[in-house]
Structures are given as structure tokens and as C-alpha cells.
Design a protein around this motif. Structure first.
Motif: not given
Length: 391
Positions: A332-347, A349-362
Motif C-alpha cells: 500500500h505504501s509503495v503503490l500509493s506513491a507511484l503513478n507509473d502508468i501516467e509517466y510511462l504514457n508520457k515517456a 509519446s515523446v520517444g524516451h522509451i521503446s514500445t517493448i520497454e513500455y509494455f514490460l514496465e506497464s
């Protein structure tokens, strides 16, 4: 008029099958479950069976007609009406034993009831888990569908590549599979709940777990279990009944009594009066007292074994529950502090990560969240099992 009556009937049915929370579900299952209805009938049959096996002896009537020889000797007629009784003390012991056995059968029924209600409660907890998981799966599904649509659009305009499209398609297949399995689980649990409710539909909309009940110390909780657990009381009464059975067997080994009326007629003369008799207990109950004493010893051992098993199981469950609670707090303490999906979407969209990296992280994030829900569900199931004596 017929339409109005039909509407009123439909409203009544809908009202009786109104969406329920766990407590109202348990109340409905306790009333409608077929296993419990059958167990109630069996309870009454057991009570009657013991009483029918301990009646008074049937009265005895004897009549003898003996023709005399020679004829001058006259004829003789004898009439005997008598009733046999056990030794008087046995009737008081038998009455107390009947009361104890009735109570013991009641606890046996309550144990069956508790098992059925625990099954209903764990089914409800499973539905809550599946319904909490469903929005996350749908979120992933909608997000992946949008990505796939974007990748396909870019591919058509020449700005994308087929690899991204295929990755998104494979990801969507896996998510759709997970979505369908979760929907199937919800349907299965709802059907199971309907079966436990005697075949009566009962929609269940509770989507959050109730506030966890407070557990005291291990010793206090075990003392509560000893006072409230039906099987514990069943074995305690079983031990007491075995002691009473020893008393009854000893009493039945005492002489039986007979009392009645006798009439005799011979040579024109008539004699009548009381008949009193007894039986001498030499062989009939020779080993029954010893047998009942062995059964009493067995009952004591069964009771002690159940107490030990219940205590050590409770200790193991309490330790596991404590560890699950610590894991939940960490999640609960870790997940409540994360907003990984929103960050991954932005990353992405601007090409900071590849598609495979996006799916692995998500996938990593959603897997962690799913494991959190599974741990929460496991915690609630274990808590329900520990506190089953409160059902």
C-alpha cells in the motif's frame, strides 16, 4: 389489472433478490440453503431416534388354561399382567443424558451451519476481489486498444512500424484473455452464491472489504473459540455424555423390577393379588460397563486432540495473518506513491522509451497491483477462517 398484478409481483421478487452485502447474504443463505434445511431435519430425527431407543418396556399379559385330568380334578386358569422396570435411578440419569445428547446434536448442526456460511462468505470475498481487479483490467484493455489504434494509424501513414503493431496486438490478446477469465470467475462465483442460497438469485454489489475485525491475543482468541466454537462444544458435551453413559450403564446393570396383577382360578375357587419380581443381572450386562468406560476414555482423548489441533492451527494462522498484514502495508505504501502508468504514457509519446520497454514496465506495475489485490484477498480469507466461530 393483470398487468398491475404482474408488475407488483415482479417488484416483490426484485425486492427479495435485492443486491446484498455480506451480512445480508449470510442471513439469506442461513434461511434458504438446502444443506442446512436437510441438516435441521436430520437434527430432529436424531433427537427422536434416541428417545425411541429408550422407552419403557412393553407390558406383559399371560393367560394359561389347563384342563384337569381326571375330569374331577377340575380346570385351572391363570392370568398375569405385569410391567417391568429398570432400576429407578436409571430414569433420572437417562433424562439428563437425553438433554446432553440433544444439545450435542444442536452443536453438530451449528457446525454444519458454520461451514456453509463460511463457504458463502469466502464466495463473497472472492467476488469482491474479482470486482476490484476488473476496473484495472479494463483500464489496461482500453489503454492497449488506444495504443494499437495509434500504431496502426502511424503504420498507414508511414510513421510507424509493424513490430510495434504486433507487440500491441499480442499484448491485447493477453489482456483480453485475462479479462474474459476474470468475467468467467465473477459469473462462477455468482452462480455458486445462488446455489448456496437454495437456487434463489441474489445479486451481490459490495465492492470493498469490510473493516477487518480486531483480533485479541492468541490466548484470548483461543478462549473465545473454546466458548463459541460448535465443534469444541460438541466434543466437550460428548465427553460429558460419555461420563453420563457410564452412570447409566452401571444403573442398567442393577436388578430390573416387575410389578403386576395375578389371578388364579381352580376347582371353583379364585385367587388374586399382586405380582412382584426381579431379574438377577448375571450375564446380560457383563461387559457393557467396561465398554462404556473405554468409550469415555476415548471421548476424553478426542476432546484433547481437537483442542491441541485447534490451538496450533490458530497459532499458525495468526502468524501467517500478521505477515500478510505487513506485506499489505508495504504494498500500500509503495503503490500509493507511484503513478507509473501516467509517466510511462508520457515517456512513450515523446520517444524516451521503446514500445517493448513500455509494455514490460506497464506489465510489471499491473502485476504488482494484481499481487497486492491477491494478498489482500488471501488476508481476508484467512481472517474469515480464523473467525469462523463468530458466524
Amino acid at each position: 389489472m393483470k398487468k398491475i398484478c404482474f408488475l407488483l409481483t415482479a417488484l416483490a421478487i426484485c425486492s427479495s433478490a435485492h443486491a446484498q452485502d455480506i451480512e445480508s447474504v449470510l442471513a439469506s443463505v442461513a434461511e434458504n440453503n438446502k444443506t442446512l434445511i436437510a441438516a435441521q431435519q436430520n437434527l430432529e430425527a436424531k433427537k427422536m431416534a434416541f428417545r425411541s431407543s429408550q422407552p419403557l418396556y412393553n407390558p406383559n399379559v399371560e393367560y394359561d388354561y389347563m384342563k384337569g385330568f381326571p375330569e374331577t380334578a377340575g380346570n385351572q386358569q391363570d392370568l398375569l399382567v405385569n410391567q417391568a422396570f429398570d432400576f429407578p435411578t436409571s430414569y433420572g440419569i437417562r433424562k439428563k443424558l437425553a438433554g446432553q445428547l440433544d444439545a450435542q446434536y444442536e452443536f453438530e448442526y451449528l457446525s454444519t451451519r458454520q461451514s456453509v456460511l463460511l463457504e458463502a462468505k469466502t464466495t463473497c470475498l472472492g467476488l469482491i476481489f474479482a470486482k476490484k481487479l476488473d476496473p484495472r483490467i479494463q483500464e489496461r484493455k482500453a489503454m492497449t486498444e488506444r495504443l494499437l489504434a495509434d500504431f496502426e494509424k502511424k503504420l498507414q501513414t508511414g510513421d510507424g512500424n509493424i513490430l510495434d503493431v504486433n507487440k500491441a496486438r499480442l499484448q491485447l490478446i493477453e489482456i483480453n484473455k485475462e479479462y474474459q477469465m476474470n468475467q468467467a470467475l465473477i459469473r462462477q462465483l455468482e452462480e455458486k452464491l445462488e446455489g448456496l442460497n437454495g437456487g434463489i438469485p441474489m445479486p451481490f454489489i459490495q465492492k470493498e472489504y469490510a473493516t477487518a475485525e480486531v483480533l485479541g491475543s492468541l490466548e484470548d482468541l483461543f478462549a473465545e473459540i473454546q466458548a463459541m466454537d460448535p465443534m469444541m462444544q460438541f466434543y466437550i458435551l460428548g465427553n460429558s455424555s460419555a461420563e453420563k453413559q457410564v452412570e447409566l450403564t452401571k444403573s442398567l446393570a442393577l436388578p430390573k423390577l416387575e410389578a403386576g396383577y395375578r389371578q388364579q382360578a381352580i376347582l371353583g375357587q379364585s385367587f388374586q393379588g399382586f405380582h412382584i419380581g426381579t431379574t438377577i443381572p448375571l450375564w446380560e450386562n457383563k461387559y457393557q460397563v467396561r465398554q462404556s468406560q473405554q468409550e469415555k476414555t476415548f471421548s476424553s482423548l478426542v476432546l484433547q486432540d481437537y483442542k491441541n489441533e485447534r490451538y496450533f492451527t490458530l497459532r499458525q494462522q495468526s502468524e501467517k495473518l500478521e505477515k500478510l498484514g505487513m506485506t499489505l502495508e508495504e504494498y500500500h505504501s509503495v503503490l500509493s506513491a507511484l503513478n507509473d502508468i501516467e509517466y510511462l504514457n508520457k515517456a512513450l509519446s515523446v520517444g524516451h522509451i521503446s514500445t517493448i520497454e513500455y509494455f514490460l514496465e506497464s506489465n510489471y506495475f499491473y502485476s504488482a497491483f494484481t499481487n497486492y489485490l491477491k494478498t489482500e484477498h488471501e488476508y481476508q480469507i484467512l481472517l474469515a477462517e480464523i473467525l469462523r466461530h463468530r458466524l
